[in-house]
Design a protein around this motif. Structure first.
Motif, PDB file in Angstrom:
ATOM      1  N   LEU A 229     -44.304 -81.464  56.645  1.00 15.30           N
ATOM      2  CA  LEU A 229     -43.929 -80.069  56.893  1.00 15.30           C
ATOM      3  C   LEU A 229     -42.460 -79.988  57.292  1.00 15.30           C
ATOM      4  O   LEU A 229     -41.712 -79.142  56.780  1.00 15.30           O
ATOM      5  N   PHE A 230     -42.042 -80.867  58.178  1.00 16.07           N
ATOM      6  CA  PHE A 230     -40.639 -80.882  58.605  1.00 16.07           C
ATOM      7  C   PHE A 230     -39.727 -81.177  57.411  1.00 16.07           C
ATOM      8  O   PHE A 230     -38.682 -80.539  57.249  1.00 16.07           O
ATOM      9  N   SER A 231     -40.137 -82.123  56.558  1.00 17.33           N
ATOM     10  CA  SER A 231     -39.340 -82.444  55.365  1.00 17.33           C
ATOM     11  C   SER A 231     -39.234 -81.239  54.438  1.00 17.33           C
ATOM     12  O   SER A 231     -38.162 -80.958  53.897  1.00 17.33           O
ATOM     13  N   ALA A 232     -40.349 -80.521  54.260  1.00 18.45           N
ATOM     14  CA  ALA A 232     -40.345 -79.332  53.396  1.00 18.45           C
ATOM     15  C   ALA A 232     -39.411 -78.268  53.953  1.00 18.45           C
ATOM     16  O   ALA A 232     -38.646 -77.639  53.211  1.00 18.45           O
ATOM     17  N   GLN A 233     -39.442 -78.085  55.269  1.00 22.70           N
ATOM     18  CA  GLN A 233     -38.561 -77.092  55.894  1.00 22.70           C
ATOM     19  C   GLN A 233     -37.099 -77.497  55.763  1.00 22.70           C
ATOM     20  O   GLN A 233     -36.236 -76.651  55.502  1.00 22.70           O
ATOM     21  N   GLN A 234     -36.814 -78.777  55.940  1.00 25.17           N
ATOM     22  CA  GLN A 234     -35.433 -79.237  55.818  1.00 25.17           C
ATOM     23  C   GLN A 234     -34.935 -79.126  54.379  1.00 25.17           C
ATOM     24  O   GLN A 234     -33.774 -78.813  54.137  1.00 25.17           O
ATOM     25  N   PHE A 235     -35.820 -79.381  53.421  1.00 23.08           N
ATOM     26  CA  PHE A 235     -35.454 -79.209  52.017  1.00 23.08           C
ATOM     27  C   PHE A 235     -35.111 -77.742  51.752  1.00 23.08           C
ATOM     28  O   PHE A 235     -34.110 -77.435  51.098  1.00 23.08           O
ATOM     29  N   GLY A 236     -35.926 -76.832  52.294  1.00 21.13           N
ATOM     30  CA  GLY A 236     -35.641 -75.400  52.169  1.00 21.13           C
ATOM     31  C   GLY A 236     -34.343 -75.021  52.851  1.00 21.13           C
ATOM     32  O   GLY A 236     -33.575 -74.192  52.339  1.00 21.13           O
ATOM     33  N   SER A 237     -34.075 -75.634  54.005  1.00 23.63           N
ATOM     34  CA  SER A 237     -32.826 -75.369  54.733  1.00 23.63           C
ATOM     35  C   SER A 237     -31.610 -75.833  53.953  1.00 23.63           C
ATOM     36  O   SER A 237     -30.528 -75.266  54.079  1.00 23.63           O
ATOM     37  N   MET A 238     -31.784 -76.874  53.164  1.00 19.53           N
ATOM     38  CA  MET A 238     -30.675 -77.377  52.350  1.00 19.53           C
ATOM     39  C   MET A 238     -30.474 -76.504  51.113  1.00 19.53           C
ATOM     40  O   MET A 238     -29.338 -76.169  50.758  1.00 19.53           O
ATOM     41  N   ILE A 239     -31.560 -76.130  50.460  1.00 15.01           N
ATOM     42  CA  ILE A 239     -31.485 -75.362  49.209  1.00 15.01           C
ATOM     43  C   ILE A 239     -31.048 -73.913  49.460  1.00 15.01           C
ATOM     44  O   ILE A 239     -30.273 -73.345  48.681  1.00 15.01           O
ATOM     45  N   GLY A 240     -31.528 -73.302  50.548  1.00 11.53           N
ATOM     46  CA  GLY A 240     -31.266 -71.889  50.822  1.00 11.53           C
ATOM     47  C   GLY A 240     -29.798 -71.499  50.790  1.00 11.53           C
ATOM     48  O   GLY A 240     -29.398 -70.626  50.013  1.00 11.53           O
ATOM     49  N   PRO A 241     -28.954 -72.143  51.612  1.00  9.80           N
ATOM     50  CA  PRO A 241     -27.534 -71.790  51.588  1.00  9.80           C
ATOM     51  C   PRO A 241     -26.855 -72.073  50.247  1.00  9.80           C
ATOM     52  O   PRO A 241     -25.976 -71.321  49.825  1.00  9.80           O
ATOM     53  N   LEU A 242     -27.267 -73.150  49.572  1.00  6.62           N
ATOM     54  CA  LEU A 242     -26.684 -73.456  48.257  1.00  6.62           C
ATOM     55  C   LEU A 242     -27.011 -72.365  47.237  1.00  6.62           C
ATOM     56  O   LEU A 242     -26.130 -71.874  46.532  1.00  6.62           O
ATOM     57  N   VAL A 243     -28.288 -71.977  47.202  1.00  5.00           N
ATOM     58  CA  VAL A 243     -28.704 -70.929  46.275  1.00  5.00           C
ATOM     59  C   VAL A 243     -28.061 -69.597  46.664  1.00  5.00           C
ATOM     60  O   VAL A 243     -27.557 -68.864  45.806  1.00  5.00           O
ATOM     61  N   GLY A 244     -28.054 -69.296  47.969  1.00  3.10           N
ATOM     62  CA  GLY A 244     -27.445 -68.051  48.437  1.00  3.10           C
ATOM     63  C   GLY A 244     -25.977 -67.957  48.099  1.00  3.10           C
ATOM     64  O   GLY A 244     -25.494 -66.929  47.621  1.00  3.10           O
ATOM     65  N   GLY A 245     -25.249 -69.047  48.313  1.00  2.00           N
ATOM     66  CA  GLY A 245     -23.829 -69.061  47.969  1.00  2.00           C
ATOM     67  C   GLY A 245     -23.609 -68.903  46.470  1.00  2.00           C
ATOM     68  O   GLY A 245     -22.705 -68.187  46.033  1.00  2.00           O
ATOM     69  N   GLY A 246     -24.459 -69.560  45.677  1.00  2.48           N
ATOM     70  CA  GLY A 246     -24.347 -69.433  44.224  1.00  2.48           C
ATOM     71  C   GLY A 246     -24.615 -68.023  43.734  1.00  2.48           C
ATOM     72  O   GLY A 246     -23.879 -67.484  42.911  1.00  2.48           O
ATOM     73  N   ILE A 247     -25.664 -67.408  44.274  1.00  2.03           N
ATOM     74  CA  ILE A 247     -26.005 -66.037  43.872  1.00  2.03           C
ATOM     75  C   ILE A 247     -24.895 -65.070  44.288  1.00  2.03           C
ATOM     76  O   ILE A 247     -24.506 -64.192  43.527  1.00  2.03           O
ATOM     77  N   ALA A 248     -24.369 -65.265  45.511  1.00  5.22           N
ATOM     78  CA  ALA A 248     -23.348 -64.349  46.022  1.00  5.22           C
ATOM     79  C   ALA A 248     -22.033 -64.437  45.257  1.00  5.22           C
ATOM     80  O   ALA A 248     -21.226 -63.511  45.310  1.00  5.22           O
TER      81      ALA A 248
END
Length: 192
Positions: free
Chosen positions: A139-158
């Motif tokens: 669960l912690f690994s899944a959350q950390q993976f999401g924490s890594m992907i979120g800003p990357l995807v957000g920055g790309g979309i923005a």
């Protein structure tokens, strides 16, 4: 072997996606708040204060969501909190004033508080006692993976779309998750 267990796999994927959505707006939050603030005085402090409202609201309502899940079922708690968070997140794309955005940011935190605890409870209920350490590590690994992907995807979309679109995309993802969880576990939520 644990990933062969469909409810555990589903909960881990859901947790990673939710964490991604939460951090989707991180790259643009200061710029977005500066745009709404119409000023430059203490913009970093104001952005930090507005961003922290999610945590304040979540801390206030986490016990409620825990009780609600215990009494009515954690799948219902998860789907209800996710759909409400999604709707409010979409609404965050509308305001032209910082005050209204701050109120909506606080409100979205009221609902985010029900998502991760419900996922944790589902994992605890769906795993054997001797598997729980591994399950919560995953669960912690899944959350950390999401924490890594979120800003990357957000920055790309923005860089391609207006900043407001991040709130709409994030909200739609949460609503899709809520609908999926509710429809897939309808019998468990109806009996609650």
């Amino acid at each position: 072997a644990l990933l062969k267990n469909a409810p555990i796999r589903e909960a881990l994927i859901c947790s990673g996606i939710v964490q991604m959505v939460i951090l989707l707006i991180q790259p643009i939050i200061s710029l977005y708040i500066e745009k709404l603030y119409h000023g430059t005085d203490n913009i970093i402090f104001v952005a930090g204060l507005v961003f922290s409202l999610v945590g304040i609201a979540s801390a206030m309502t986490a016990p409620f969501w825990g009780r609600f899940g215990q009494n009515r079922g954690f799948y219902l708690s998860l789907s209800l909190s996710a759909v409400c968070a999604g709707v409010v997140m979409i609404m965050q794309s509308v305001p032209d004033s910082l005050m209204l955005f701050a109120v909506l940011n606080f409100t979205v935190g009221l609902f985010f508080a029900g998502i991760q605890p419900s996922i944790s409870a589902i994992l605890a209920n769906r795993s054997e006692r001797n598997q729980r350490g591994r399950v919560f590590g995953m669960l912690f690994s899944a959350q950390q993976f999401g924490s890594m992907i979120g800003p990357l995807v957000g920055g790309g979309i923005a860089t391609v779309l207006p900043m407001r679109s991040l709130f709409i995309i994030g909200g739609c993802v949460l609503i899709i998750i809520a609908a999926h969880i509710y429809l897939r576990h309808r019998s468990e939520t109806a009996g609650a």
